[in-house]
Write a protein that holds these residues in place. Structure first.
Motif, PDB file in Angstrom:
ATOM      1  N   VAL A   1       0.488 -36.820  10.551  1.00 40.18           N
ATOM      2  CA  VAL A   1       1.343 -38.001  10.777  1.00 40.18           C
ATOM      3  C   VAL A   1       0.878 -39.157   9.904  1.00 40.18           C
ATOM      4  N   ALA A   2      -0.443 -39.401   9.901  1.00 39.99           N
ATOM      5  CA  ALA A   2      -0.984 -40.514   9.116  1.00 39.99           C
ATOM      6  C   ALA A   2      -0.762 -40.299   7.622  1.00 39.99           C
ATOM      7  N   ALA A   3      -1.006 -39.067   7.141  1.00 44.32           N
ATOM      8  CA  ALA A   3      -0.849 -38.782   5.708  1.00 44.32           C
ATOM      9  C   ALA A   3       0.592 -39.012   5.255  1.00 44.32           C
ATOM     10  N   TYR A   4       1.538 -38.564   6.065  1.00 40.14           N
ATOM     11  CA  TYR A   4       2.950 -38.741   5.689  1.00 40.14           C
ATOM     12  C   TYR A   4       3.339 -40.221   5.691  1.00 40.14           C
ATOM     13  N   LEU A   5       2.985 -40.936   6.773  1.00 38.86           N
ATOM     14  CA  LEU A   5       3.419 -42.334   6.874  1.00 38.86           C
ATOM     15  C   LEU A   5       2.785 -43.195   5.786  1.00 38.86           C
ATOM     16  N   ILE A   6       1.507 -42.961   5.485  1.00 37.61           N
ATOM     17  CA  ILE A   6       0.859 -43.734   4.421  1.00 37.61           C
ATOM     18  C   ILE A   6       1.547 -43.448   3.087  1.00 37.61           C
ATOM     19  N   THR A   7       1.900 -42.193   2.861  1.00 39.23           N
ATOM     20  CA  THR A   7       2.581 -41.815   1.617  1.00 39.23           C
ATOM     21  C   THR A   7       3.940 -42.478   1.496  1.00 39.23           C
ATOM     22  N   ILE A   8       4.744 -42.369   2.553  1.00 37.08           N
ATOM     23  CA  ILE A   8       6.125 -42.863   2.486  1.00 37.08           C
ATOM     24  C   ILE A   8       6.174 -44.387   2.552  1.00 37.08           C
ATOM     25  N   TYR A   9       5.339 -44.986   3.413  1.00 38.60           N
ATOM     26  CA  TYR A   9       5.320 -46.450   3.487  1.00 38.60           C
ATOM     27  C   TYR A   9       4.782 -47.068   2.197  1.00 38.60           C
ATOM     28  N   GLY A  10       4.097 -46.258   1.391  1.00 38.60           N
ATOM     29  CA  GLY A  10       3.611 -46.761   0.108  1.00 38.60           C
ATOM     30  C   GLY A  10       4.705 -46.912  -0.931  1.00 38.60           C
ATOM     31  N   THR A  11       5.882 -46.373  -0.637  1.00 37.27           N
ATOM     32  CA  THR A  11       7.044 -46.535  -1.518  1.00 37.27           C
ATOM     33  C   THR A  11       7.920 -47.648  -0.971  1.00 37.27           C
ATOM     34  N   LEU A  12       9.084 -47.814  -1.557  1.00 32.45           N
ATOM     35  CA  LEU A  12      10.027 -48.825  -1.074  1.00 32.45           C
ATOM     36  C   LEU A  12      10.651 -48.437   0.261  1.00 32.45           C
ATOM     37  N   MET A  13      10.346 -47.225   0.748  1.00 33.97           N
ATOM     38  CA  MET A  13      10.951 -46.752   1.988  1.00 33.97           C
ATOM     39  C   MET A  13      10.541 -47.569   3.196  1.00 33.97           C
ATOM     40  N   ARG A  14       9.451 -48.343   3.095  1.00 36.25           N
ATOM     41  CA  ARG A  14       9.051 -49.189   4.233  1.00 36.25           C
ATOM     42  C   ARG A  14      10.182 -50.143   4.609  1.00 36.25           C
ATOM     43  N   ASN A  15      10.916 -50.620   3.614  1.00 35.95           N
ATOM     44  CA  ASN A  15      11.979 -51.588   3.879  1.00 35.95           C
ATOM     45  C   ASN A  15      13.222 -50.946   4.473  1.00 35.95           C
ATOM     46  N   SER A  16      13.251 -49.610   4.539  1.00 34.61           N
ATOM     47  CA  SER A  16      14.456 -48.936   5.037  1.00 34.61           C
ATOM     48  C   SER A  16      14.371 -48.587   6.513  1.00 34.61           C
ATOM     49  N   THR A  17      13.218 -48.831   7.153  1.00 37.97           N
ATOM     50  CA  THR A  17      13.082 -48.445   8.560  1.00 37.97           C
ATOM     51  C   THR A  17      14.130 -49.152   9.405  1.00 37.97           C
ATOM     52  N   GLY A  18      14.700 -48.395  10.343  1.00 41.16           N
ATOM     53  CA  GLY A  18      15.733 -48.949  11.205  1.00 41.16           C
ATOM     54  C   GLY A  18      17.111 -48.955  10.586  1.00 41.16           C
ATOM     55  N   THR A  19      17.264 -48.362   9.387  1.00 39.28           N
ATOM     56  CA  THR A  19      18.553 -48.291   8.704  1.00 39.28           C
ATOM     57  C   THR A  19      18.915 -46.823   8.460  1.00 39.28           C
ATOM     58  N   PRO A  20      20.183 -46.538   8.108  1.00 38.76           N
ATOM     59  CA  PRO A  20      20.571 -45.150   7.805  1.00 38.76           C
ATOM     60  C   PRO A  20      19.864 -44.587   6.569  1.00 38.76           C
ATOM     61  N   PHE A  21      19.210 -45.431   5.776  1.00 39.32           N
ATOM     62  CA  PHE A  21      18.556 -44.970   4.550  1.00 39.32           C
ATOM     63  C   PHE A  21      17.102 -44.548   4.776  1.00 39.32           C
ATOM     64  N   ALA A  22      16.603 -44.678   6.001  1.00 41.94           N
ATOM     65  CA  ALA A  22      15.227 -44.285   6.286  1.00 41.94           C
ATOM     66  C   ALA A  22      15.091 -42.770   6.213  1.00 41.94           C
ATOM     67  N   PRO A  23      14.106 -42.248   5.522  1.00 41.17           N
ATOM     68  CA  PRO A  23      13.893 -40.792   5.480  1.00 41.17           C
ATOM     69  C   PRO A  23      13.725 -40.230   6.890  1.00 41.17           C
ATOM     70  N   ILE A  24      14.321 -39.087   7.149  1.00 41.27           N
ATOM     71  CA  ILE A  24      14.258 -38.473   8.477  1.00 41.27           C
ATOM     72  C   ILE A  24      12.822 -38.159   8.873  1.00 41.27           C
ATOM     73  N   GLY A  25      11.968 -37.944   7.877  1.00 44.95           N
ATOM     74  CA  GLY A  25      10.567 -37.636   8.176  1.00 44.95           C
ATOM     75  C   GLY A  25       9.860 -38.745   8.913  1.00 44.95           C
ATOM     76  N   ILE A  26      10.239 -40.016   8.652  1.00 48.70           N
ATOM     77  CA  ILE A  26       9.617 -41.139   9.362  1.00 48.70           C
ATOM     78  C   ILE A  26       9.882 -41.025  10.860  1.00 48.70           C
ATOM     79  N   SER A  27      11.137 -40.698  11.204  1.00 54.08           N
ATOM     80  CA  SER A  27      11.504 -40.575  12.616  1.00 54.08           C
ATOM     81  C   SER A  27      10.760 -39.424  13.276  1.00 54.08           C
ATOM     82  N   ILE A  28      10.673 -38.287  12.589  1.00 49.23           N
ATOM     83  CA  ILE A  28       9.987 -37.129  13.163  1.00 49.23           C
ATOM     84  C   ILE A  28       8.489 -37.414  13.308  1.00 49.23           C
ATOM     85  N   ALA A  29       7.884 -38.009  12.289  1.00 49.47           N
ATOM     86  CA  ALA A  29       6.462 -38.351  12.365  1.00 49.47           C
ATOM     87  C   ALA A  29       6.204 -39.334  13.500  1.00 49.47           C
ATOM     88  N   ALA A  30       7.138 -40.273  13.704  1.00 49.35           N
ATOM     89  CA  ALA A  30       6.970 -41.255  14.777  1.00 49.35           C
ATOM     90  C   ALA A  30       7.059 -40.593  16.143  1.00 49.35           C
TER      91      ALA A  30
END
Length: 748
Positions: free
Chosen positions: A199-228
């Motif tokens: 969980v930590a490895a994935y979130l650190i990887t994805i949040y390190g991209t511009l994807m951090r700004n997409s949380t809570g929107t339809p553009f958030a990668p599905i992996g963030i939701s599953i990891a959460a």
């Protein structure tokens, strides 16, 4: 003549020994040999990682940039990454240290079969971790990551998410039934540790991209939701293991509310939300990585390390011995020692129940020895230990959480906490003293106590705490002040028989790593609740409800806020209890035009005393376990002992001078009248006033007089003093028939 040998023995008399020993929980593993070395190394590295990160002590920083090791984090770390690692480390260490259920005497066939299943679950766990690391490689090689690309969605859902959920859900379920010998780590807990790392490895990887700004929107990668989802399950499972079911049940209720709220009536109704959208946002600073984890990853763990250094140098033993020397001779001496010692120890300890275990193992048996009933002895220790959580300057880390949530400077919060803490401990002291007076108790004899002069000779052991306070009020950051206090604890130890060398320092970090697991787990779990509150808007709707009640009666609104704060705090450590109550109740009080500091102190106070409020009173239950009394009887008795304290928040609501808001004269007068009010209230509750028992109607008069004193106005103070004087004159000259006076026996 006095025997010189006995005199020398008395000079070195030690009442408290082992106060600093770390208690062993029933489901905690005890390792030997290589297992012990491995776990100690992990725990030590985990605690030291925080000191290094908080102080920027990376390899590059220490060598002036001459040495750089690839893939090792550089400090200071990016905030979200630091908090993710903070939680993942606690999860991994916690699963290896705390079993999901009891221990087996030997490995039977059923246990072996479950281990085979667990090792099978390791395959999807490692697969999810490997895929998460492959994502990091792809992104490092320039792959543009987004939440709408079909190929990326397939990888995140089926190659990362599905294996992670199979391993996480299967591992948690299996851990409820799997038993292993106490000296071994169950295979399933290795699986859960790998899941936490994944969980930590994935979130650190994805949040390190511009994807951090997409949380809570339809553009958030599905992996963030599953990891959460997996991360939330892991957090709740560890919380169950280290803190029981109470907080887990509350978190589950809030999670159900997210999706059921759209069907509820009235102010509970919330907008419909998909699971993907909610969970893509809950593992951010709007939820799990929010204020509770911000504080646990900085201030709380820093002061846990400080407490571990004090334990390693046996300063806790000195604190308790100092309390015995100062208060042991008074009537009911051990009970007053409990008040003093628990206040000193509890301000550092982040849990009321943990403080009970630390000091109560000594004070409760001594209270029983001098005549207190076992339930009363447990109740006194529970009330005193709970008070340590409101004792400045540390307040069980509560001051730092309040500063984080409100934005009010820490020094202002610490100063404002002084008088409420005085009033709390005065109320407990009066209740204890009147109980001792009614029972004709004596104090402890001189030959049972350490010499005051010997304690004064070692007063330098308070130096680390003095340095901490001085540094904070000199404007140093909390992190720098805490680090200086840790260093001071090690230096001061060289003036004692328990000198801290390299082995002791490593042991202190090891202890800190273990001690931190419970509070980190509950703070992360509380973060789930905070996330639900902020993302569903239920906090704002609750504020509107309080506004409506205030339209009827402001006192009614405050009483309702008190009940909700206590209810939300039941079964939780102080930090988690306050964080949740502050999210739900405090905004509503602020909407009533109550100053933010007053509103948050009101909530904090009741979140703290929930530890002695039946039916779920953690501190009382811990005390009952030591005293041998019935747990519910002890919680009722602790509620009575702390009864006067339940009025204190209303005192500083009606008189802000009690929070240091006013002139010196106003503050002094407020403290004096409030202290008299607490005295009268305790006298009325206990039925003992100025040397004699008090009949029922005079007790009512004392309570009424106390309430007038508590209000804080000049007229009401005069009425309160007049009523108290009338009670005294009636008791002194009329002698109501069912009153009696019992002489108090002095110390033998």
């Amino acid at each position: 003549m006095t025997d010189p040998g006995k005199a020398a023995q008395h000079e070195d008399l030690v009442i408290a020994e082992g106060v600093d020993e770390e208690p062993i929980e029933p489901n905690r593993r005890i390792f030997e040999g290589r297992g012990f070395i491995f776990i100690s190394a992990v725990s030590t590295i985990y605690a030291f990682f925080h000191i290094a990160a908080l102080n920027g002590l990376g390899i590059s920083a220490l060598t002036g940039g001459l040495v750089q090791i690839p893939y090792l984090p550089e400090f200071p770390m990016e905030t979200w990454n630091f908090r993710i690692v903070h939680i993942a480390g606690a999860l991994g260490l916690g699963f290896m240290l705390f079993a999901g259920r009891g221990f087996a005497d030997s490995r039977d066939d059923e246990t072996r079969m479950m281990e085979y299943i667990a090792w099978a679950l390791m395959v999807p766990a490692l697969m999810s971790l490997g895929v998460a690391l492959s994502f990091a490689v792809e992104i490092a090689n320039g792959v543009a990551w987004n939440g709408i690309d079909a190929g990326i969605q397939f990888k995140e859902t089926w190659l990362y998410g599905l294996p992670l959920m199979i391993a996480t859900a299967g591992g948690i379920l299996l851990s409820w039934f799997n038993k292993r010998e106490r000296t071994y780590i169950a295979a399933v807990d290795f699986v859960l540790t790998v899941c936490a790392i994944s969980v930590a490895a994935y979130l650190i990887t994805i949040y390190g991209t511009l994807m951090r700004n997409s949380t809570g929107t339809p553009f958030a990668p599905i992996g963030i939701s599953i990891a959460a989802v997996a991360g939330a399950l892991l957090i709740m499972e560890l919380t169950r293991r280290v803190a029981g079911l109470a907080l887990v049940v509350i978190a589950l209720v809030f999670l159900v509310y997210v999706f059921a709220g759209q069907y509820l009536p009235g102010f509970l109704k919330s907008p419909a939300v998909t699971w993907e959208r909610f969970f893509s946002q809950v593992y951010t600073d709007a939820g799990i990585l929010g204020p509770t984890t911000a504080v646990s990853s900085t201030y709380i763990i820093l002061f846990i390390i400080f407490a571990a250094f004090l334990q390693a140098s046996k300063v806790g033993d000195y604190f308790v011995n100092f309390a015995f020397a100062a208060a042991g001779r008074a009537r009911g001496g051990p009970a007053k020692v409990a008040i003093f010692a628990s206040g000193l120890m509890g301000m550092i300890n982040g849990t009321s129940a943990g403080n009970v275990v630390a000091t109560g193992s000594l004070t409760i048996p001594l209270m029983k020895k001098v005549g207190y009933h076992k339930k009363v002895a447990g109740a006194i220790e529970a009330g005193a230990s709970t008070g340590g959580q409101i004792m400045p300057p540390i307040m069980g880390a509560g001051a730092f959480i309040m500063a984080e949530i409100t934005g009010i400077p820490y020094t202002e919060i610490a100063l404002a906490a002084v008088i409420p803490a005085i009033l709390y401990f005065l109320s407990i002291f009066f209740m204890v003293d009147f109980e001792a007076a009614k029972m004709g108790m004596r104090g402890m004899r001189d030959d049972e106590l350490p010499k005051v002069r010997n304690m004064i000779k070692r007063v330098y052991l308070f130096v680390p705490i003095i340095i901490l306070i001085a540094a904070l009020f000199m404007g140093y950051s909390v992190i720098r002040a805490g680090t200086l206090a840790i260093v001071a604890a090690a230096v001061v130890s060289w003036l004692t028989p328990f000198r801290m060398g390299p082995k002791s320092i490593i042991k202190a970090f090891d202890m800190a790593g273990v001690m931190s697991i419970q509070i980190i787990a509950v703070c992360a779990c509380a973060g789930i609740i905070v996330g639900v509150i902020s993302l569903t808007g239920v906090g704002a709707r609750f504020s509107n409800l309080l506004l409506g009640l205030a339209g009827v009666s402001q006192l009614l609104a405050l009483f309702f806020a008190m009940c909700i704060s206590i209810l939300l705090g039941m079964g939780m450590p102080t930090t988690a209890a306050y964080a949740v109550a502050a999210s739900v109740v405090a905004p509503g009080l602020v909407e009533l035009d109550i100053p933010p500091l007053t509103a948050h102190f009101f909530v904090f106070y009741y979140a703290v005393v929930s530890a002695i409020t039946p039916p779920v009173a953690l501190a009382s239950y811990a005390a009952a376990g030591i005293s041998g009394a019935n747990a519910m009887e002890t919680s009722v008795a602790s509620f009575k002992i702390g009864f006067a304290a339940f009025v204190v928040p209303f005192m500083f609501f009606y008189n802000s001078a009690l929070l240091m808001d006013g002139t010196v004269l106003e503050i002094g007068r407020a403290l004096l009248t409030a202290s008299v009010g607490v005295f009268l209230l305790a006298a009325g509750v206990q039925g003992w006033f100025l040397g004699g028992r008090t009949v029922w109607f005079l007790r009512i008069g004392l309570v009424i007089a106390a309430l007038f004193m508590i209000e804080g106005g000049l007229i009401t103070d005069l009425i309160g003093i007049g009523a108290a004087a009338a009670v005294f004159l009636i008791q002194r000259f009329i002698h109501p028939s069912d009153g009696s006076t019992i002489p108090v026996r002095g110390a033998d």
